[in-house]
Every structure is written in C-alpha cells, then in structure tokens.
Motif scaffolding. Structure first.
Motif, PDB file in Angstrom:
ATOM      1  N   LEU A  75      44.849  39.264  48.146  1.00 50.90           N
ATOM      2  CA  LEU A  75      44.787  37.966  47.643  1.00 50.90           C
ATOM      3  C   LEU A  75      44.128  37.153  48.866  1.00 50.90           C
ATOM      4  O   LEU A  75      43.315  36.245  49.015  1.00 50.90           O
ATOM      5  CB  LEU A  75      45.889  37.316  46.901  1.00 50.90           C
ATOM      6  CG  LEU A  75      45.903  38.146  45.511  1.00 50.90           C
ATOM      7  CD1 LEU A  75      47.519  37.672  45.406  1.00 50.90           C
ATOM      8  CD2 LEU A  75      45.173  37.475  44.695  1.00 50.90           C
ATOM      9  N   TYR A  79      40.872  40.886  38.208  1.00 50.68           N
ATOM     10  CA  TYR A  79      40.891  40.975  39.784  1.00 50.68           C
ATOM     11  C   TYR A  79      40.226  42.544  40.196  1.00 50.68           C
ATOM     12  O   TYR A  79      39.459  42.427  41.022  1.00 50.68           O
ATOM     13  CB  TYR A  79      42.157  41.002  40.402  1.00 50.68           C
ATOM     14  CG  TYR A  79      42.574  39.474  40.601  1.00 50.68           C
ATOM     15  CD1 TYR A  79      42.188  38.773  41.653  1.00 50.68           C
ATOM     16  CD2 TYR A  79      43.734  39.079  39.911  1.00 50.68           C
ATOM     17  CE1 TYR A  79      42.635  37.662  42.018  1.00 50.68           C
ATOM     18  CE2 TYR A  79      44.278  37.584  40.089  1.00 50.68           C
ATOM     19  CZ  TYR A  79      43.565  37.003  41.122  1.00 50.68           C
ATOM     20  OH  TYR A  79      44.165  35.604  41.045  1.00 50.68           O
ATOM     21  N   SER A 105      36.739  38.708  39.402  1.00 47.94           N
ATOM     22  CA  SER A 105      37.164  39.724  40.133  1.00 47.94           C
ATOM     23  C   SER A 105      37.382  39.468  41.610  1.00 47.94           C
ATOM     24  O   SER A 105      36.782  38.536  42.061  1.00 47.94           O
ATOM     25  CB  SER A 105      36.451  41.149  39.899  1.00 47.94           C
ATOM     26  OG  SER A 105      35.025  40.745  40.649  1.00 47.94           O
ATOM     27  N   PHE A 106      38.066  40.555  42.294  1.00 46.21           N
ATOM     28  CA  PHE A 106      37.980  40.329  43.887  1.00 46.21           C
ATOM     29  C   PHE A 106      36.783  39.956  44.482  1.00 46.21           C
ATOM     30  O   PHE A 106      36.345  39.224  45.297  1.00 46.21           O
ATOM     31  CB  PHE A 106      38.726  41.300  44.403  1.00 46.21           C
ATOM     32  CG  PHE A 106      40.402  41.055  44.405  1.00 46.21           C
ATOM     33  CD1 PHE A 106      40.695  40.138  45.145  1.00 46.21           C
ATOM     34  CD2 PHE A 106      41.353  42.113  44.085  1.00 46.21           C
ATOM     35  CE1 PHE A 106      42.264  39.675  45.375  1.00 46.21           C
ATOM     36  CE2 PHE A 106      42.729  41.779  44.228  1.00 46.21           C
ATOM     37  CZ  PHE A 106      42.981  40.776  44.901  1.00 46.21           C
ATOM     38  N   THR A 158      43.506  30.128  42.928  1.00 47.06           N
ATOM     39  CA  THR A 158      43.473  30.942  41.655  1.00 47.06           C
ATOM     40  C   THR A 158      44.759  31.387  41.011  1.00 47.06           C
ATOM     41  O   THR A 158      45.919  31.140  42.045  1.00 47.06           O
ATOM     42  CB  THR A 158      42.764  32.323  42.119  1.00 47.06           C
ATOM     43  OG1 THR A 158      43.751  33.175  42.867  1.00 47.06           O
ATOM     44  CG2 THR A 158      41.545  32.191  42.791  1.00 47.06           C
TER      45      THR A 158
END
Length: 409
Positions: free
Chosen positions: A240, A304, A145-146, A164
């Motif tokens: 991102l 994410y 995940s983020f 990624t």
C-alpha cells in the motif's frame, strides 16, 4: 520519512475521540447536511467545533463529508454551511458533485476540497481534470488494482494526494453509482439514505422457456447473492505504501466506538512497525487477530490484486461475526489501590475472563474477582447500561482503555 495518513471514521463525538486516541492521524465525519450517512448520528455544528478543537489540540485533522449527489433543494444553505465550517478551521471537505464543488470554490476559494470516492475516479485523466480545477486529494474508486493505482501515482503531480479505502464494508455496486436502494425502497443511497438491499436475502429466478420460471438457489432459504465480504488490507502495508497512496481510509461511520478503536489500533501498530525498519518489516498475525475481535464479515482483498471472484462473496448470511463484546470503558485508575473506575457497556459478571487493551500497548487477560458499584457495595453482576463499577486490575490501565470479553453463544 513522510508517513502516510491513517484516516478513521467518526460517526459521533465519542467515536471521533476514540479514533484519535487509538492512533488515527485524521478523521472524516458528516454534519447534519450534505453527507452520505443518515444512519450515523452525525454532528451538529457545535459538535463539529468540539471535534475539531479536540483533534487540532493533538495535531490531528478533521475532514467533513459533503458527497451527496444533490437535487436542487439539497443546495439550499450550502454557502452558509461552508462558511461556518471554514470559520471553525476544518481541514478539508469531501465532495463528488461538480455543482457543490463550484459553490464551495466560489464561496471559500482556499478551503481544501477532496474528491470523494462517490465521484468514481478510476483513471489519471479524470484525476487531472479535477486537479486542474483545484482538487489536491482524490479518494479513488474502490474498483482499482495495485497496478492501476501505481500507474496513476506515477503520472500525477507531486502535490496531488491519493487516498484509498483499506478496510471496511464493500459495496456490490460501482462506487457512487448504486440505485438499487432507491428503486426498491425509495431511499436514495446517493443522498445518504441507503437501505443496503445488497445485504437482503434473495430468491433468484431464471427463465428457461417462455412464461415458465424455475427457482435457482443454494439452499431452501435462498441466497445472499450480492453480499460482499469486508475489505481488509492489514497484511499488505508495504504494498500500500509503495504504491504511492498517501492516506489509508477505514470505512465505518455507523460502526461502534469499540470497532473504531480496535481497527484503528491494529492498523496503527502495523504502520508504525513498518516505519521502524521498512527493509526488514515483518507482518505480525496478531494485528489481524485483533481486528477479528470487532464485529466483521469474512475478509476480502477487494480489487487490489484483480477483480473479485465468487470467493469474495458471502452467500449464507448477511450477519456479522461477533466473537467479543465490548463490556467496559476505563474512566479512572488509582495507582495506589490498583482500582479502576469503569463505565459498563455490556453485562459483566464476577468470574468473567476479560481482556483489557488500550492505544500503543498489548492487551492483558484477567478474571474479575470482585466488583463494586458507585457506592462501594460489592456486586456480582453489572447489568445496567453505562453503570459505573469498580474493580481491581492486574496491570496498570489508563483512561479510555477498553475491556472486552469473549462471547459464549
């Protein structure tokens, strides 16, 4: 500002050139050995040399995939292969196996090595293990995940880059751990020969009582229970970048040149727009609209924003959505006559409405009023693969611009 890298797939030499022309900062590709995509054409050593020269002349980079999970026989010739790549000035290689890593370090100590997503790096301790061995870029497992990515980027050294996947097909299995293809077909996914059984149609049986089974299905034809939607993160460029990721990777070495150009171009536009004014960046829906003009499945955000749910699967079909056909590649353009010379890629007819697009500019729409063949004979249709045709363009075009048209079926 130190911009992130947009990294594109290159299944062959044409795709490599398209990726770079349409905005990629770097490409990754497989040679004829040690890579994970037997389904793509892959590159001979001569083609690798041409590709590296093409990229370096434009200030771009080339990385070579060597990320198989090798058996003993797969190690034969590794030292010679690495030495040849090094002499061609490759910018780095991707590996997942400690044995291949060790041979490379022993043979060419200063060759940059990236840790492939096949190694399933999911935490900073694993990443630091590889860093201490000499790795300076890690392609994270897709299952993060983020929040997890941000935790990692805060705890690793400044000279360690994180890469990624941001777009493309998703694997139903944990990164680098799928054995389903090998079990069902004898084709080893971890040695580059995946048969994609996750895209098959299945009939699921559930046991209710001893020796009695009942079918479990959504429709009479069964269901695609393992079939993931495609990853698409173009709506989340700021998140991102702010997470500390240094390279945005697009999946798709077996996809077409048209796919590569279309997707790379859309991400290039979105990324460049962000860097113009990060504080006032505004997402433009036209970028996603452009991506949908290449073949795709429905889209997901992957891991994410947390673990995927049933909404991230496609249960009805494994087919791609194809709303447009790539019908022509611009080879030349005469500014005086406004006539373009075109290599046909799918059938075109006089009267067709087409869209013409290229790197760093919007597309335009026109109708094909007239077409001529190579001998300047007027024709009504261009039916032959790679047939050379000519037509007048409504606006100026450039070599390597593309022509597409909407599908009627």
């Amino acid at each position: 500002m130190n911009k992130i890298e947009l990294l594109a797939p290159a299944g062959d030499l044409e795709k490599l050139k398209m990726a770079i022309i349409y905005g990629a900062d770097a490409v990754y590709l497989g040679g004829e050995s040690f890579g994970l995509r037997k389904a793509s054409k892959n590159f001979s050593m001569k083609e690798i040399e041409e590709g590296i020269n093409f990229a370096h002349e434009r200030g771009k980079k080339v990385y070579i995939t060597m990320n198989i999970v090798p058996h003993n026989e797969d190690l034969v010739g590794l030292e010679d292969y690495i030495t040849e790549l090094y002499n061609l000035k490759v910018d780095g290689v991707l590996v997942s196996d400690p044995g291949i890593f060790s041979v490379i370090r022993r043979t060419i100590p200063d060759l940059p090595i990236h840790l492939s997503t096949q190694a399933s790096a999911t935490n900073y301790e694993t990443i630091m293990f590889w860093y201490n061995l000499g790795i300076r870029r890690v392609v994270l497992a897709r299952e993060l995940s983020f929040k997890e990515i941000e935790d990692i980027t805060k705890k690793i050294p400044k000279d360690l880059e994180i890469e990624t996947f941001v777009h493309g097909a998703m694997c139903i299995s944990y990164s680098g751990r799928c054995l389903l293809s090998n079990y069902m077909t004898g084709r080893d996914a971890n040695r580059g020969d995946c048969a994609h059984p996750c895209r098959y149609k299945y009939h699921l049986m559930e046991e209710k009582r001893p020796r009695e089974y009942f079918p479990v299905y959504e429709e009479d034809e069964g269901t695609f229970i393992f079939n993931s939607k495609d990853l698409c993160m173009i709506e989340h460029i700021p998140e991102l970048i702010k997470s500390g990721i240094k390279s945005f990777k697009i999946e798709g070495r077996v996809k077409s040149s048209y796919y590569v150009a279309t997707v790379v171009r859309a991400y290039r536009m979105a990324i460049d727009e962000y860097y113009k004014n990060p504080e006032n960046y505004s997402y433009n829906s036209k970028w996603l609209e452009e991506i949908t003009k290449a073949s795709h499945r429905d889209f997901t955000k992957g891991f994410y924003f947390g673990k995927p749910t049933e909404e991230d699967q496609v249960y009805t079909s494994s087919s791609y959505i194809r709303g447009y056909d790539f019908v022509g590649l611009i080879l030349d353009y005469d500014k005086n006559t406004k006539i373009a010379t075109i290599e046909q890629r799918n059938r075109m007819f006089v009267g067709d409405e087409i869209e013409v697009f290229g790197p760093n500019k919007d597309y335009f729409v026109q109708t094909i009023d007239k077409m001529w063949d190579e001998e300047d004979n007027e024709i009504e249709v261009a039916p032959h693969p790679q047939q050379i045709v000519k037509m007048k363009m409504a606006y100026p075009v450039e070599k390597m611009d593309m022509i597409r048209k909407g599908r009627k079926d």
